[in-house]
Motif scaffolding. Structure first.
Motif, PDB file in Angstrom:
ATOM      1  N   ASN A  52       0.817  -1.214   0.000  1.00  0.00           N
ATOM      2  CA  ASN A  52       0.000   0.000   0.000  1.00  0.00           C
ATOM      3  C   ASN A  52       0.849   1.261   0.000  1.00  0.00           C
ATOM      4  OD1 ASN A  52      -3.110  -0.254   0.297  1.00  0.00           O
ATOM      5  ND2 ASN A  52      -2.298  -1.949   1.481  1.00  0.00           N
ATOM      6  N   ALA A  53       1.918   1.251   0.797  1.00  0.00           N
ATOM      7  CA  ALA A  53       2.787   2.428   0.856  1.00  0.00           C
ATOM      8  C   ALA A  53       3.401   2.728  -0.505  1.00  0.00           C
ATOM      9  CB  ALA A  53       3.878   2.214   1.906  1.00  0.00           C
ATOM     10  N   LEU A  54       3.908   1.677  -1.181  1.00  0.00           N
ATOM     11  CA  LEU A  54       4.562   1.889  -2.467  1.00  0.00           C
ATOM     12  C   LEU A  54       3.566   2.214  -3.578  1.00  0.00           C
ATOM     13  CD1 LEU A  54       7.291  -0.911  -2.294  1.00  0.00           C
ATOM     14  CD2 LEU A  54       7.550   1.544  -1.893  1.00  0.00           C
ATOM     15  N   LEU A  55       2.385   1.583  -3.546  1.00  0.00           N
ATOM     16  CA  LEU A  55       1.365   1.917  -4.545  1.00  0.00           C
ATOM     17  C   LEU A  55       0.885   3.352  -4.382  1.00  0.00           C
ATOM     18  CD1 LEU A  55      -0.787  -1.355  -4.619  1.00  0.00           C
ATOM     19  CD2 LEU A  55       0.674  -0.474  -6.451  1.00  0.00           C
ATOM     20  N   THR A  56       0.702   3.770  -3.133  1.00  0.00           N
ATOM     21  CA  THR A  56       0.289   5.156  -2.884  1.00  0.00           C
ATOM     22  C   THR A  56       1.363   6.125  -3.350  1.00  0.00           C
ATOM     23  OG1 THR A  56      -0.997   4.419  -0.970  1.00  0.00           O
ATOM     24  CG2 THR A  56      -0.507   6.773  -1.109  1.00  0.00           C
ATOM     25  N   PHE A  57       2.636   5.747  -3.145  1.00  0.00           N
ATOM     26  CA  PHE A  57       3.751   6.572  -3.607  1.00  0.00           C
ATOM     27  C   PHE A  57       3.717   6.733  -5.126  1.00  0.00           C
ATOM     28  CE2 PHE A  57       8.158   6.874  -5.176  1.00  0.00           C
ATOM     29  CZ  PHE A  57       8.548   8.048  -4.539  1.00  0.00           C
ATOM     30  N   LEU A  58       3.241   5.683  -5.821  1.00  0.00           N
ATOM     31  CA  LEU A  58       3.147   5.745  -7.282  1.00  0.00           C
ATOM     32  C   LEU A  58       1.931   6.547  -7.756  1.00  0.00           C
ATOM     33  CD1 LEU A  58       4.097   2.127  -8.455  1.00  0.00           C
ATOM     34  CD2 LEU A  58       5.516   4.188  -8.499  1.00  0.00           C
ATOM     35  N   GLY A  59       1.082   6.964  -6.831  1.00  0.00           N
ATOM     36  CA  GLY A  59      -0.060   7.786  -7.204  1.00  0.00           C
ATOM     37  C   GLY A  59      -1.406   7.114  -7.121  1.00  0.00           C
ATOM     38  N   PHE A  60      -1.456   5.863  -6.634  1.00  0.00           N
ATOM     39  CA  PHE A  60      -2.733   5.169  -6.488  1.00  0.00           C
ATOM     40  C   PHE A  60      -3.557   5.792  -5.367  1.00  0.00           C
ATOM     41  CE2 PHE A  60      -1.088   2.242  -9.363  1.00  0.00           C
ATOM     42  CZ  PHE A  60      -1.951   1.178  -9.585  1.00  0.00           C
ATOM     43  N   PRO A  61      -4.864   5.972  -5.575  1.00  0.00           N
ATOM     44  CA  PRO A  61      -5.721   6.363  -4.455  1.00  0.00           C
ATOM     45  C   PRO A  61      -5.670   5.288  -3.381  1.00  0.00           C
ATOM     46  CG  PRO A  61      -6.880   6.582  -6.554  1.00  0.00           C
ATOM     47  CD  PRO A  61      -5.605   5.843  -6.833  1.00  0.00           C
ATOM     48  N   PRO A  62      -5.746   5.654  -2.091  1.00  0.00           N
ATOM     49  CA  PRO A  62      -5.664   4.654  -1.016  1.00  0.00           C
ATOM     50  C   PRO A  62      -6.652   3.505  -1.167  1.00  0.00           C
ATOM     51  CG  PRO A  62      -5.488   6.852  -0.102  1.00  0.00           C
ATOM     52  CD  PRO A  62      -5.799   7.027  -1.553  1.00  0.00           C
ATOM     53  N   LEU A  69      -1.834   4.865  13.558  1.00  0.00           N
ATOM     54  CA  LEU A  69      -2.281   5.913  14.479  1.00  0.00           C
ATOM     55  C   LEU A  69      -2.131   7.299  13.859  1.00  0.00           C
ATOM     56  CD1 LEU A  69      -0.786   4.493  17.800  1.00  0.00           C
ATOM     57  CD2 LEU A  69      -3.225   4.688  17.216  1.00  0.00           C
ATOM     58  N   ILE A  70      -1.018   7.506  13.140  1.00  0.00           N
ATOM     59  CA  ILE A  70      -0.827   8.802  12.471  1.00  0.00           C
ATOM     60  C   ILE A  70      -1.892   9.020  11.402  1.00  0.00           C
ATOM     61  CG2 ILE A  70       0.717  10.119  10.960  1.00  0.00           C
ATOM     62  CD1 ILE A  70       3.059   8.842  12.492  1.00  0.00           C
ATOM     63  N   SER A  71      -2.227   7.959  10.667  1.00  0.00           N
ATOM     64  CA  SER A  71      -3.231   8.080   9.607  1.00  0.00           C
ATOM     65  C   SER A  71      -4.612   8.397  10.177  1.00  0.00           C
ATOM     66  CB  SER A  71      -3.282   6.801   8.772  1.00  0.00           C
ATOM     67  OG  SER A  71      -3.851   5.744   9.513  1.00  0.00           O
ATOM     68  N   LEU A  72      -4.860   7.989  11.427  1.00  0.00           N
ATOM     69  CA  LEU A  72      -6.139   8.313  12.063  1.00  0.00           C
ATOM     70  C   LEU A  72      -6.184   9.773  12.513  1.00  0.00           C
ATOM     71  CD1 LEU A  72      -6.759   5.145  14.285  1.00  0.00           C
ATOM     72  CD2 LEU A  72      -7.913   5.747  12.160  1.00  0.00           C
ATOM     73  N   MET A  73      -5.020  10.329  12.832  1.00  0.00           N
ATOM     74  CA  MET A  73      -4.962  11.711  13.322  1.00  0.00           C
ATOM     75  C   MET A  73      -4.913  12.731  12.204  1.00  0.00           C
ATOM     76  SD  MET A  73      -2.491  11.507  16.681  1.00  0.00           S
ATOM     77  CE  MET A  73      -1.114  10.717  15.837  1.00  0.00           C
ATOM     78  N   PHE A  74      -4.277  12.361  11.077  1.00  0.00           N
ATOM     79  CA  PHE A  74      -4.101  13.293   9.971  1.00  0.00           C
ATOM     80  C   PHE A  74      -4.765  12.725   8.729  1.00  0.00           C
ATOM     81  CE2 PHE A  74      -0.537  13.846  12.860  1.00  0.00           C
ATOM     82  CZ  PHE A  74      -0.636  15.208  13.134  1.00  0.00           C
ATOM     83  N   GLU A  75      -5.898  13.240   8.379  1.00  0.00           N
ATOM     84  CA  GLU A  75      -6.733  12.702   7.307  1.00  0.00           C
ATOM     85  C   GLU A  75      -6.042  12.616   5.957  1.00  0.00           C
ATOM     86  OE1 GLU A  75      -9.991  10.798   5.967  1.00  0.00           O
ATOM     87  OE2 GLU A  75      -9.590  11.442   8.007  1.00  0.00           O
ATOM     88  N   PRO A  76      -5.151  13.569   5.571  1.00  0.00           N
ATOM     89  CA  PRO A  76      -4.511  13.460   4.251  1.00  0.00           C
ATOM     90  C   PRO A  76      -3.666  12.205   4.083  1.00  0.00           C
ATOM     91  CG  PRO A  76      -4.307  15.686   5.098  1.00  0.00           C
ATOM     92  CD  PRO A  76      -4.841  14.830   6.228  1.00  0.00           C
ATOM     93  N   LEU A  77      -3.163  11.630   5.196  1.00  0.00           N
ATOM     94  CA  LEU A  77      -2.351  10.423   5.054  1.00  0.00           C
ATOM     95  C   LEU A  77      -3.233   9.243   4.693  1.00  0.00           C
ATOM     96  CD1 LEU A  77       0.109  10.681   8.064  1.00  0.00           C
ATOM     97  CD2 LEU A  77       0.658  10.909   5.644  1.00  0.00           C
ATOM     98  N   PRO A  78      -2.754   8.350   3.819  1.00  0.00           N
ATOM     99  CA  PRO A  78      -3.570   7.184   3.451  1.00  0.00           C
ATOM    100  C   PRO A  78      -3.716   6.224   4.617  1.00  0.00           C
ATOM    101  CG  PRO A  78      -1.372   6.994   2.540  1.00  0.00           C
ATOM    102  CD  PRO A  78      -1.468   8.360   3.126  1.00  0.00           C
ATOM    103  N   SER A  79      -4.945   5.837   4.909  1.00  0.00           N
ATOM    104  CA  SER A  79      -5.199   4.867   5.966  1.00  0.00           C
ATOM    105  C   SER A  79      -5.296   3.481   5.361  1.00  0.00           C
ATOM    106  CB  SER A  79      -6.513   5.208   6.685  1.00  0.00           C
ATOM    107  OG  SER A  79      -6.778   4.295   7.714  1.00  0.00           O
TER     108      SER A  79
END
Length: 261
Positions: free
Chosen positions: A36-46, A247-257
């Protein structure tokens, strides 16, 4: 008629699938975290990254389980005690997801996983692992399957982490949980298949799957050759990384959960 394989398009996904499955097979978890981290880095929606990872892992976990079986990393009696409760827990989780908001349970699970990770890192240099009969295996499998479906992930971190915390030999815990994961993952995917359909099998999915098939045997081979203490510390570090990101993804919405841990 000739068919040209689009290697330039497949290459990034082959590498992602290989890396994610190598880590997952060697340490018993984190396919979704890495992919998920690498796909998101490539531009995939979460959401697309998560759906792709879930589809690939359902198939790749079978190759991983077979690879661990060939390396003799599986405790078959323990496998039998895990797989049926895991399947039932996965079905219950699919139903639960349709009626309850599971965001209220996710923080508690992440904190628990972080605590297990810290404990494993602390324990690794202090206490040798000695195999003994594991306790609460059926309930543990049910909880792992339930979280895998309802919270979008958790089978590897919860089940592997708990067995290691109880003192099980690392390579046997990792191999057994990987083998049982296939049946749980296929059950969960089958329950969700109506929303995925054949559209899930894109170039990204194909690339990840081929890369994962190559990485699974190598990861299983490494599991039997990495020192138990190093395996414990590696699993602990991965658990902490998963928990902190969640936990960070729950606190900051822009990060992919991530849906799949």
């Amino acid at each position: 008629m000739s068919f040209a394989i689009p290697w330039s398009e497949l290459a990034p996904f082959l590498l992602i699938g290989f890396a994610a499955q190598l880590v997952d097979s060697a340490f018993g978890m984190a396919f979704g975290l890495v992919s998920n981290a690498l796909l998101t880095f490539l531009g995939f929606p979460p959401s697309a990254a998560s759906a792709t990872s879930r589809t690939v892992e359902s198939f790749a976990s079978g190759i991983s389980g077979l690879s661990h079986a060939l390396q003799r990393n599986i405790d078959w009696p323990l496998f039998g005690r895990l797989v049926i409760p895991g399947i039932l827990g996965g079905l219950a989780g699919v139903w639960f997801l349709s009626v309850i908001d599971t965001q209220i349970t996710r923080p508690a699970m992440l904190v628990y996983m972080a605590a297990i990770g810290v404990y494993l890192i602390w324990r690794a240099p202090r206490r040798p692992q000695t195999f003994r009969r594991m306790r609460f295996v059926g309930p543990l499998g049910a909880v792992g399957g339930f979280l895998d479906a309802s919270a979008g992930g958790g089978w590897g971190p919860v089940v592997t982490g708990n067995l290691l915390a109880q003192g099980m030999t690392p390579r046997m815990a990792i191999g057994t949980v990987n083998a049982a994961e296939f049946f749980v993952a296929v059950t969960v995917l089958s329950a969700f298949i109506g929303t995925l359909g054949l559209a899930a099998f894109t170039i990204a999915t194909t690339g990840l799957l081929v890369g994962a098939i190559v990485g699974a045997p190598l990861g299983a081979w490494l599991t039997g050759r990495i020192a138990p203490r190093q395996l414990l510390m590696g699993v602990g570090a991965i658990l902490i990384a998963i928990s902190l990101y969640g936990l960070i993804s729950l606190m900051f919405e822009p990060l992919p959960s991530f849906m799949r841990l």
